[in-house]
Design a protein around this motif. Structure first.
Motif, short mmCIF file in Angstrom:
data_model
loop_
_atom_site.label_atom_id
_atom_site.label_comp_id
_atom_site.label_asym_id
_atom_site.label_seq_id
_atom_site.Cartn_x
_atom_site.Cartn_y
_atom_site.Cartn_z
N LEU A 142 76.66 54.46 13.99
CA LEU A 142 77.85 53.71 13.58
C LEU A 142 78.93 54.68 13.13
O LEU A 142 78.63 55.81 12.72
CB LEU A 142 77.51 52.77 12.42
N SER A 171 80.69 44.27 11.20
CA SER A 171 80.27 45.02 10.00
C SER A 171 79.23 44.24 9.19
O SER A 171 78.46 44.84 8.45
CB SER A 171 81.47 45.38 9.14
N TRP A 197 75.99 45.39 10.30
CA TRP A 197 75.76 46.74 9.80
C TRP A 197 75.22 46.73 8.38
O TRP A 197 74.23 47.39 8.08
CB TRP A 197 77.05 47.55 9.81
#
Length: 157
Positions: free
Chosen positions: A37, A6, A9
């Protein structure tokens, strides 16, 4: 050091938001689709960035996320720490005081050389990320990237 997926991300989402025109927003769903995602999990990460003051969130048909400050004021460290925290990944458990090789207590009054070295490495890593802003990242993107990003997110240009 291994960070959760993450982290990648949110770094990419922040760089993407930094490419939008001033006042432009992108929703969690748009960003999730843009990077392929899982939207619910990404939304939780984006909310963490909002709680940390890195992003602003707005509601409504044109709502979404945007940077809370200019890109030149948002460091990579502030993004990483918003979702991963600031704690060092190394935890000294003082095993030097255990087992057959246990050091005497008088030799263990200060943190061990390994703990100090790992702390120094973590501090250097944090300083490095704190020295890089989203504006620095934008300056290193291909010239056409911001226009392409805005067009793919339906932001014009």
């Amino acid at each position: 050091m291994k960070l959760p997926v993450s982290t990648e991300w949110v770094l990419h989402c922040a760089a993407t938001l930094a490419q939008l025109e001033p006042g432009g927003t992108a929703s969690a769903a748009q960003l999730a689709e843009y990077f392929d995602l899982p939207a619910p999990y990404l939304a939780k990460q984006l909310q963490a960035l909002t709680r940390a003051g890195v992003f602003n969130a707005t509601t409504g048909p044109r709502g979404g996320f945007r940077l809370a400050r200019p890109a030149a004021e948002v460091t990579l460290l502030s993004i990483v720490e918003a979702v991963d925290g600031a704690a060092s990944p190394y935890e000294c458990r003082e095993i030097r005081q255990q087992g057959r090789g246990a050091a005497p207590p008088e030799d263990c009054r200060e943190p061990c050389v390994l703990a100090r070295t790992m702390k120094d490495a973590h501090d250097a890593w944090r300083r490095s990320l704190d020295g890089v802003t989203l504006a620095d990242i934008l300056a290193r993107l291909p010239e056409a990237a911001p226009g392409r990003t805005r067009a793919r997110l339906g932001q014009g240009r």
